[in-house]
Motif scaffolding. Structure first.
Motif, PDB file in Angstrom:
ATOM      1  N   TYR A   1       0.843  -1.196   0.000  1.00  0.00           N
ATOM      2  CA  TYR A   1       0.000   0.000   0.000  1.00  0.00           C
ATOM      3  C   TYR A   1       0.877   1.244   0.000  1.00  0.00           C
ATOM      4  CZ  TYR A   1      -3.939   3.022   1.351  1.00  0.00           C
ATOM      5  OH  TYR A   1      -4.902   3.992   1.392  1.00  0.00           O
ATOM      6  N   TYR A   2       0.406   2.288  -0.648  1.00  0.00           N
ATOM      7  CA  TYR A   2       1.163   3.531  -0.748  1.00  0.00           C
ATOM      8  C   TYR A   2       1.398   4.122   0.645  1.00  0.00           C
ATOM      9  CZ  TYR A   2       2.633   8.148  -2.227  1.00  0.00           C
ATOM     10  OH  TYR A   2       3.351   9.297  -2.412  1.00  0.00           O
ATOM     11  N   GLY A   3       2.669   4.461   0.930  1.00  0.00           N
ATOM     12  CA  GLY A   3       3.011   5.037   2.227  1.00  0.00           C
ATOM     13  C   GLY A   3       3.307   4.013   3.295  1.00  0.00           C
ATOM     14  N   SER A   4       3.380   2.745   2.902  1.00  0.00           N
ATOM     15  CA  SER A   4       3.619   1.671   3.864  1.00  0.00           C
ATOM     16  C   SER A   4       4.921   1.877   4.632  1.00  0.00           C
ATOM     17  CB  SER A   4       3.663   0.334   3.133  1.00  0.00           C
ATOM     18  OG  SER A   4       4.133  -0.690   3.976  1.00  0.00           O
ATOM     19  N   LYS A   5       4.941   1.429   5.853  1.00  0.00           N
ATOM     20  CA  LYS A   5       6.157   1.454   6.665  1.00  0.00           C
ATOM     21  C   LYS A   5       6.826   0.080   6.685  1.00  0.00           C
ATOM     22  CE  LYS A   5       5.650   5.783   7.754  1.00  0.00           C
ATOM     23  NZ  LYS A   5       4.549   6.097   6.833  1.00  0.00           N
ATOM     24  N   SER A   6       6.595  -0.705   5.636  1.00  0.00           N
ATOM     25  CA  SER A   6       7.103  -2.076   5.623  1.00  0.00           C
ATOM     26  C   SER A   6       8.625  -2.140   5.643  1.00  0.00           C
ATOM     27  CB  SER A   6       6.567  -2.827   4.393  1.00  0.00           C
ATOM     28  OG  SER A   6       7.001  -2.218   3.194  1.00  0.00           O
ATOM     29  N   LYS A   7       9.296  -1.108   5.138  1.00  0.00           N
ATOM     30  CA  LYS A   7      10.761  -1.118   5.077  1.00  0.00           C
ATOM     31  C   LYS A   7      11.409  -0.370   6.232  1.00  0.00           C
ATOM     32  CE  LYS A   7      10.694  -3.288   1.127  1.00  0.00           C
ATOM     33  NZ  LYS A   7      11.079  -4.713   1.038  1.00  0.00           N
TER      34      LYS A   7
ATOM     35  N   ARG B   1      -3.004  -6.631  21.966  1.00  0.00           N
ATOM     36  CA  ARG B   1      -4.286  -6.316  21.343  1.00  0.00           C
ATOM     37  C   ARG B   1      -4.039  -5.235  20.293  1.00  0.00           C
ATOM     38  NH1 ARG B   1      -9.120  -3.113  24.556  1.00  0.00           N
ATOM     39  NH2 ARG B   1     -10.621  -2.973  22.815  1.00  0.00           N
ATOM     40  N   VAL B   2      -4.614  -5.397  19.117  1.00  0.00           N
ATOM     41  CA  VAL B   2      -4.439  -4.435  18.033  1.00  0.00           C
ATOM     42  C   VAL B   2      -5.805  -3.895  17.615  1.00  0.00           C
ATOM     43  CG1 VAL B   2      -3.713  -4.093  15.643  1.00  0.00           C
ATOM     44  CG2 VAL B   2      -2.310  -5.488  17.176  1.00  0.00           C
ATOM     45  N   ILE B   3      -5.888  -2.564  17.523  1.00  0.00           N
ATOM     46  CA  ILE B   3      -7.115  -1.898  17.081  1.00  0.00           C
ATOM     47  C   ILE B   3      -6.761  -1.020  15.885  1.00  0.00           C
ATOM     48  CG2 ILE B   3      -9.010  -0.344  17.698  1.00  0.00           C
ATOM     49  CD1 ILE B   3      -8.451  -1.075  20.648  1.00  0.00           C
TER      50      ILE B   3
ATOM     51  N   GLY C   1      -4.098   1.903   7.077  1.00  0.00           N
ATOM     52  CA  GLY C   1      -3.420   1.478   5.861  1.00  0.00           C
ATOM     53  C   GLY C   1      -3.073   0.006   5.947  1.00  0.00           C
ATOM     54  N   ALA C   2      -1.822  -0.328   5.639  1.00  0.00           N
ATOM     55  CA  ALA C   2      -1.389  -1.718   5.679  1.00  0.00           C
ATOM     56  C   ALA C   2      -0.949  -2.172   7.066  1.00  0.00           C
ATOM     57  CB  ALA C   2      -0.251  -1.937   4.688  1.00  0.00           C
ATOM     58  N   ALA C   3      -0.916  -1.268   8.039  1.00  0.00           N
ATOM     59  CA  ALA C   3      -0.691  -1.598   9.458  1.00  0.00           C
ATOM     60  C   ALA C   3       0.587  -2.415   9.695  1.00  0.00           C
ATOM     61  CB  ALA C   3      -1.905  -2.335  10.021  1.00  0.00           C
ATOM     62  N   ASN C   4       1.674  -2.022   9.056  1.00  0.00           N
ATOM     63  CA  ASN C   4       2.903  -2.780   9.208  1.00  0.00           C
ATOM     64  C   ASN C   4       3.506  -2.670  10.607  1.00  0.00           C
ATOM     65  OD1 ASN C   4       3.985  -4.238   6.734  1.00  0.00           O
ATOM     66  ND2 ASN C   4       3.261  -2.324   5.844  1.00  0.00           N
ATOM     67  N   TYR C   5       3.341  -1.524  11.260  1.00  0.00           N
ATOM     68  CA  TYR C   5       3.859  -1.388  12.630  1.00  0.00           C
ATOM     69  C   TYR C   5       3.164  -2.383  13.545  1.00  0.00           C
ATOM     70  CZ  TYR C   5       5.263   0.814  17.047  1.00  0.00           C
ATOM     71  OH  TYR C   5       5.771   1.058  18.301  1.00  0.00           O
ATOM     72  N   SER C   6       1.836  -2.434  13.467  1.00  0.00           N
ATOM     73  CA  SER C   6       1.087  -3.383  14.298  1.00  0.00           C
ATOM     74  C   SER C   6       1.468  -4.816  13.970  1.00  0.00           C
ATOM     75  CB  SER C   6      -0.415  -3.183  14.099  1.00  0.00           C
ATOM     76  OG  SER C   6      -0.842  -1.961  14.653  1.00  0.00           O
TER      77      SER C   6
END
Length: 237
Positions: A5-11, A43-45, A30-35
């Protein structure tokens, strides 16, 4: 990753302070890479305004992992397979394109598409089974003590379909009022909060330029510093 997804923090998710609470809330999921990377035992919201993403994430929560493992690898520029349900097709439309803000109808030219490991993707999808996923604006997030990872559309960004009406002054006040650990992402040139440089980011699009990723946090952190000599490759979803 759950999806591209655009703007992802995956890297660059490792560049941010680790959560210190047992609850993580992402009000612009978004893609919720931090979570995803810190979800073990927590628990993740998630809160997301884009109904396409919310519907897709909820489908993924209940999907057959074997279905994910056996998804196709169509060639570059081929149409996305017309599979059911719609959420599955949207998922492919995101995953087979580099950093798109919307699911595409064709396979992008990014070389990583053909090397996509659906088994690894299925492992990540399995981690979101118990997550709470809410459709709506950021302010519907529960007002509780948590680690808040706040990654809104960056000011001036025009590619997000649901970020054009964002009032950053209101958002800044809201961020400051959160209970617990608050981490806010932006370009370091933004001024709606006193952002500091976190690392230098290289987008993977041809027209992308190096820029400093910024961070604001309400808690002191010895881990926040500018890595101007070591830029991170940031997948712009």
């Amino acid at each position: 990753m759950i999806f591209s997804y655009y703007g992802s923090k995956s890297k660059i998710w490792k560049k941010y302070p680790a959560p210190i609470y047992n609850i993580i809330i992402e009000p612009f999921s978004g893609a919720a890479n931090y979570s995803l990377r810190h979800s073990n035992g927590r628990r993740v919201i998630l809160v997301e305004k884009n109904p396409v993403i919310v519907s897709m994430l909820k489908w993924l929560q209940n999907s057959d992992l074997d279905f994910i493992r056996n998804l196709p690898h169509p060639k570059v520029q081929e149409p996305i397979p017309d599979i059911e349900p719609k959420e599955a097709r949207d998922f492919l439309g995101f995953m087979l394109n580099q950093g798109s803000p919307t699911p595409k109808n064709f396979v992008g030219s990014f070389k990583g598409n053909q090397n996509l490991n659906w088994n690894k993707v299925a492992e990540d999808v399995a981690k979101i089974h118990t997550w709470e996923i809410l459709l709506g604006d950021y302010f519907i997030a529960p007002d509780i003590d948590a680690t808040w990872f706040i990654d809104p559309p960056y000011i001036g960004q025009k590619l997000y379909p649901y970020g054009k009406d964002l009032d950053y002054e209101v958002l800044a006040s809201w961020c400051k009022s959160r209970k617990g650990q608050v981490i806010v992402c932006e370009n370091d040139t933004a001024v709606w909060l006193p952002f500091k440089p976190l690392c230098t980011v290289s987008g993977q699009r041809k027209e992308s330029k190096l820029r400093n990723e910024g961070i604001w946090t309400n808690l002191p952190s010895r881990d926040i510093f500018c890595l101007s000599d070591n830029f991170c490759h940031h997948e712009e979803k």
